[in-house]
Design an enzyme around this catalytic site. Structure first.
Site, mmCIF file in Angstrom:
data_model
loop_
_atom_site.group_PDB
_atom_site.id
_atom_site.type_symbol
_atom_site.label_atom_id
_atom_site.label_comp_id
_atom_site.label_asym_id
_atom_site.label_seq_id
_atom_site.Cartn_x
_atom_site.Cartn_y
_atom_site.Cartn_z
ATOM 1 N N GLY A 32 0.776 -17.873 -21.829
ATOM 2 C CA GLY A 32 -0.808 -18.419 -22.157
ATOM 3 C C GLY A 32 -0.926 -19.064 -23.413
ATOM 4 N NE ARG A 60 -3.402 -3.938 -30.654
ATOM 5 C CZ ARG A 60 -4.507 -4.651 -31.229
ATOM 6 N NH1 ARG A 60 -5.588 -4.006 -31.374
ATOM 7 N NH2 ARG A 60 -4.533 -5.854 -31.571
#
Length: 489
Positions: free
Chosen positions: A26, A138
């Site tokens: 991305g 995370r």
């Protein structure tokens, strides 16, 4: 939908020769280069030209610094260099892992229980090592676990990592299928136990061949996954060769409420070692540095210097194999779970000695009992699930009965730097509203992320058409039945 975007141009790097493209992301592309001196293949991660805002640059620098701190670990990808190319794009030079990563393997291979346990223990060691220096990953998921040339799993992509104690913060870029409920809440909160959940979810995917709450052939939209993650019991793996004890480890590690999970990745690793021992398999050793946990960590008591390095477990609970026992009913109260015992010293090349580690009961079990007593005092009746949170309760019927509308007015504008800014309108705003969105491609379902504002910026795509989908997510977890889609030529 649109075809996958064209890769960015590989930069000219002094001392390296470009070989080929490895992957598209991305915010960055990854290329294979050949280093001149010393001669070796390396993976070079290069930021896209349209992603060079301050936030992305900060994330990129953070990733470089955090991975550099952990590069010595055998199950974390090694960072060789970080610099800025002549065209102004930052890049990372990393260890090249030539074998298929977990993202490819879990969908296409039947991974044996033995191998899944070995991978899980080694990954748990990597996660524990990161936690011990104050780093939360995370975003643990199969796509962020590569495989080294020697067959070891290698954790990578610390781009949205946080410091232990800092909290969950923004959840942009978070991968929903492997995320714990607390990171999907209106006000995300998380600690080491959030990584424990994602670690277990990754092992689950490796065994099941699908994401944990994915329904084969069913509706697996973002809103369906979020609802299942928050409220549905963990589905069975659907494999006869997986012992109940292994499923029980994953089930506890992926408990809805953090207080019911293992307190650390180290505890997960030891539980997996117990399963190996019960199955008569060689016990995979943990790879942890000679350093204790922080003294103020209430979930793991400090150990003496001689006991800080974990040894291979030589004898683990030599009793009836736990996998042969019948698991307790789903509504049975959770029993205290003790740490494993390391009963014998183990000789190592370093000359160190092992020490028996006394079994302990997690302090969180005591906390759960206190909560139960308090609930009984206030309500006059015992609480059958004292560790449950209102964050994961079912919404009132009056609320659940109303459909969640789809966003309207989705439109995009291409900027001078070739990024595309999409905006949309919430037709019925309510407190706690969020949005799931993802770029549509012809090669598969979009990888969805969560945002709180009705706008996103899609990085440069090389001039091709860009299409996204967006869904509205209420504070109670309900979402639009049909995502809104839009494209920019």
């Amino acid at each position: 939908m649109t075809a996958r975007r064209e890769p960015s141009a590989p930069p000219t790097l002094p001392g390296y020769r470009y070989v080929r493209l490895l992957g598209l992301g991305g915010f960055a592309d990854v290329f294979l280069y050949r280093q001149d001196l010393p001669v070796r293949d390396v993976a070079v991660k290069v930021l896209l030209a349209g992603s060079l805002d301050d936030d992305v640059r900060t994330r990129f620098q953070t990733e470089a610094n955090l991975m550099a701190q952990l590069s010595h670990h055998p199950s974390i990808v090694t960072i060789h260099q970080a610099a800025i190319a002549a065209d102004g794009r930052p890049y990372l030079v990393m260890e090249y892992c030539s074998r298929p990563g977990l993202a490819q393997r879990y969908r296409t291979e039947h991974v044996s229980v033995h191998e899944a346990l070995r991978i899980g223990i080694r990954l748990a060691s990597a996660v524990e090592a990161a936690h011990r220096v104050g780093i939360l990953h995370r975003d643990i998921k199969p796509a962020n676990v590569l495989t080294t040339d020697f067959g070891w799993p290698a954790l990578t992509d610390f781009g949205i990592a946080a410091t232990v104690g800092q909290g969950a913060g923004a959840t942009v870029g978070m991968s929903i299928p492997w995320s714990p409920p607390e990171l999907l809440a209106e006000h995300p909160t998380g600690d080491e136990r959030s990584d424990v959940y994602s670690l277990a979810a990754t092992i689950y995917s490796l065994l099941a061949g699908r994401t944990p709450f994915e329904v084969p052939g069913g509706n697996n939209s973002a809103q369906d996954l979020v609802t299942r993650i928050e409220r549905t019991p963990l589905p069975q793996l659907g494999r006869h060769d997986v012992p109940p004890a292994l499923f029980a480890v994953l089930e506890r590690a992926m408990a809805k409420h953090p207080s019911r999970r293992y307190a650390s990745a180290q505890a997960v690793a030891r539980a997996l070692q117990q399963v190996e021992a019960d199955l008569g398999l060689p016990v995979t050793p943990l790879d942890l540095p000679d350093m204790p946990r922080e003294p103020d960590d209430e979930r793991q008591p400090a150990q003496s210097d001689d006991a800080t390095r974990l040894r291979p477990v030589v004898e683990v609970a030599p009793s009836v194999p736990t996998w042969s026992a019948v698991p307790p009913p789903p509504d049975a109260p959770e029993q205290p779970v003790t740490e494993l015992l390391v009963d014998e010293p183990v000789d190592e090349p370093s000359g160190g000695r092992g020490r028996a580690v006394t079994a302990i009961v997690s302090g969180l079990v005591v906390l759960a009992a206190v909560v139960a007593i308090a609930a009984a005092t206030m309500n006059g009746t015992p609480d059958p699930n004292p560790t449950s949170s209102s964050d994961f309760s079912q919404p009132p019927d009056s609320v659940a009965g109303r459909d969640v509308p789809s966003p309207t007015g989705l439109s995009g504008t291409r900027q001078a730097d070739d990024t595309v800014v999409f905006t949309w309108t919430n037709p019925e705003p309510a407190d706690g509203d969020r949005y799931t969105w993802g770029v549509l491609t012809a090669t598969g379902e979009p990888e969805l992320a969560i945002v709180t504002q009705p706008t996103v910026v899609v990085p440069s795509t090389g001039g091709g058409e860009v299409c996204i989908e967006v869904s509205l997510v209420r504070a109670d977890g309900r979402s639009s039945d049909t995502p809104t889609q839009g494209c920019v030529p």
